[in-house]
Design an enzyme around this catalytic site. Structure first.
Site, PDB file in Angstrom:
ATOM      1  N   GLN A  93      52.873   5.963  32.405  1.00  0.00           N
ATOM      2  CA  GLN A  93      53.180   4.758  32.660  1.00  0.00           C
ATOM      3  C   GLN A  93      53.982   4.749  33.844  1.00  0.00           C
ATOM      4  O   GLN A  93      55.167   5.152  34.156  1.00  0.00           O
ATOM      5  CB  GLN A  93      53.970   4.250  31.592  1.00  0.00           C
ATOM      6  CG  GLN A  93      54.356   2.767  31.459  1.00  0.00           C
ATOM      7  CD  GLN A  93      55.188   2.144  30.438  1.00  0.00           C
ATOM      8  OE1 GLN A  93      55.110   2.843  29.209  1.00  0.00           O
ATOM      9  NE2 GLN A  93      56.130   1.005  30.790  1.00  0.00           N
ATOM     10  N   CYS A  99      53.882  -0.808  28.280  1.00  0.00           N
ATOM     11  CA  CYS A  99      53.695   0.208  27.340  1.00  0.00           C
ATOM     12  C   CYS A  99      52.758  -0.303  26.115  1.00  0.00           C
ATOM     13  O   CYS A  99      51.956   0.594  25.710  1.00  0.00           O
ATOM     14  CB  CYS A  99      54.944   0.798  26.867  1.00  0.00           C
ATOM     15  SG  CYS A  99      56.261  -0.568  25.889  1.00  0.00           S
ATOM     16  N   HIS A 170      59.963   0.275  22.545  1.00  0.00           N
ATOM     17  CA  HIS A 170      58.837   0.886  23.665  1.00  0.00           C
ATOM     18  C   HIS A 170      57.770   1.182  22.491  1.00  0.00           C
ATOM     19  O   HIS A 170      57.861   1.495  21.414  1.00  0.00           O
ATOM     20  CB  HIS A 170      59.394   2.244  24.239  1.00  0.00           C
ATOM     21  CG  HIS A 170      58.435   2.910  25.039  1.00  0.00           C
ATOM     22  ND1 HIS A 170      57.881   2.448  26.092  1.00  0.00           N
ATOM     23  CD2 HIS A 170      57.879   4.134  24.612  1.00  0.00           C
ATOM     24  CE1 HIS A 170      57.070   3.530  26.401  1.00  0.00           C
ATOM     25  NE2 HIS A 170      57.131   4.391  25.658  1.00  0.00           N
ATOM     26  N   ASP A 197      52.592   9.028  24.613  1.00  0.00           N
ATOM     27  CA  ASP A 197      53.669   8.283  25.326  1.00  0.00           C
ATOM     28  C   ASP A 197      53.548   8.157  26.815  1.00  0.00           C
ATOM     29  O   ASP A 197      54.019   9.052  27.405  1.00  0.00           O
ATOM     30  CB  ASP A 197      55.123   8.467  24.668  1.00  0.00           C
ATOM     31  CG  ASP A 197      56.204   7.688  25.136  1.00  0.00           C
ATOM     32  OD1 ASP A 197      56.250   6.771  25.950  1.00  0.00           O
ATOM     33  OD2 ASP A 197      57.146   7.590  24.479  1.00  0.00           O
TER      34      ASP A 197
END
Length: 243
Positions: A93, A99, A170, A197
């Site tokens: 990211q 996200c 998130h 993630d």
């Protein structure tokens, strides 16, 4: 062109928004949809259609979580954590508040779902083959497609669009992948729980996995619920539509 310095509006964590986003980019919703996970106990997990193919989790960013993140990232970089199957697609990211979109991409690109031929997502998947996570991030930065869809869905949720784009929440994603342990059979008995993630330095192996939804629930209980009685989480599963 999407401006890599821009800050996207945070995506709302509800199935209607995630399904609308996914449909626009190419997911065939008659085969799989995003659905709420109403709780972590056995009875509530049992009402979620099976098989669950991915779980998207919205969680609060806390000081304790950031400390744990740094520790795990250091272990990932030094190679002391289990190796993740190289077929798993992970995207770094680099866009603030993206996200939600990255979590959805992780869910769809690492699951056996039906993607419409020649759709934007099908094209993106093809373009991501053979390139690094950083190059995938650059591709996401420079295509207007996902920025436009993200913006449309961020303004379509039940909550008002925030004027302050700073957020302490998130999205992350969980999928299953084959074990890289030579002693394991690459089948249901050899699956691993993988967390994807975009803020991390790579995908993270969270241990063996026989039932994706139950294993994510157990991890959430251990990692989040045990740390606070008032933690605010939201879990959404990618699964077949209800009959």
């Amino acid at each position: 062109m999407a401006d890599k310095q821009s800050r996207w509006v945070p995506l709302e964590s509800n199935p209607d928004v995630l399904n609308s986003w996914s449909h626009k980019v190419g997911l065939v919703l008659s085969q799989d949809t995003f659905t709420d996970v109403y709780g972590l106990d056995e009875e509530l997990l049992g009402i979620v259609p099976q098989p669950v193919k991915a779980v998207v989790l919205l969680f609060p960013i806390t000081e304790a979580m950031e400390t744990k993140k740094k520790e795990e990232d250091a272990k990932t970089e030094e190679g002391s954590l289990p190796i993740v199957d190289p077929t798993v697609v992970w995207i770094k990211q680099t866009i603030s508040n993206a996200c939600g979109t990255i979590g959805l991409l992780h869910a769809l690109m690492n699951s056996r779902v039906t993607i419409a031929p020649e759709s934007p997502l099908a094209e993106f998947i093809e373009q991501c083959k053979g390139i690094s996570p950083t190059e995938r991030a650059k591709l996401l930065e420079t295509t207007p497609l996902f920025a436009n869809v993200h913006a449309a869905e961020a303004s379509s949720g039940q909550s008002a669009v925030p004027t302050n784009l700073d957020t302490d929440y998130h999205f992350t994603c969980f999928v299953q992948a084959p074990s890289m342990d030579p002693g394991k059979v690459k089948g249901e008995e050899g699956k691993r729980l993988i967390e994807l993630d975009g803020r991390r330095v790579g995908p993270i192996d969270r241990g063996p996995s026989e039932n994706l939804l139950k294993d994510v629930a157990a991890f959430v209980k251990e990692r989040f619920i045990s740390q606070s009685d008032s933690v605010n989480l939201n879990m959404i599963a990618l699964a077949p539509p209800e009959a």
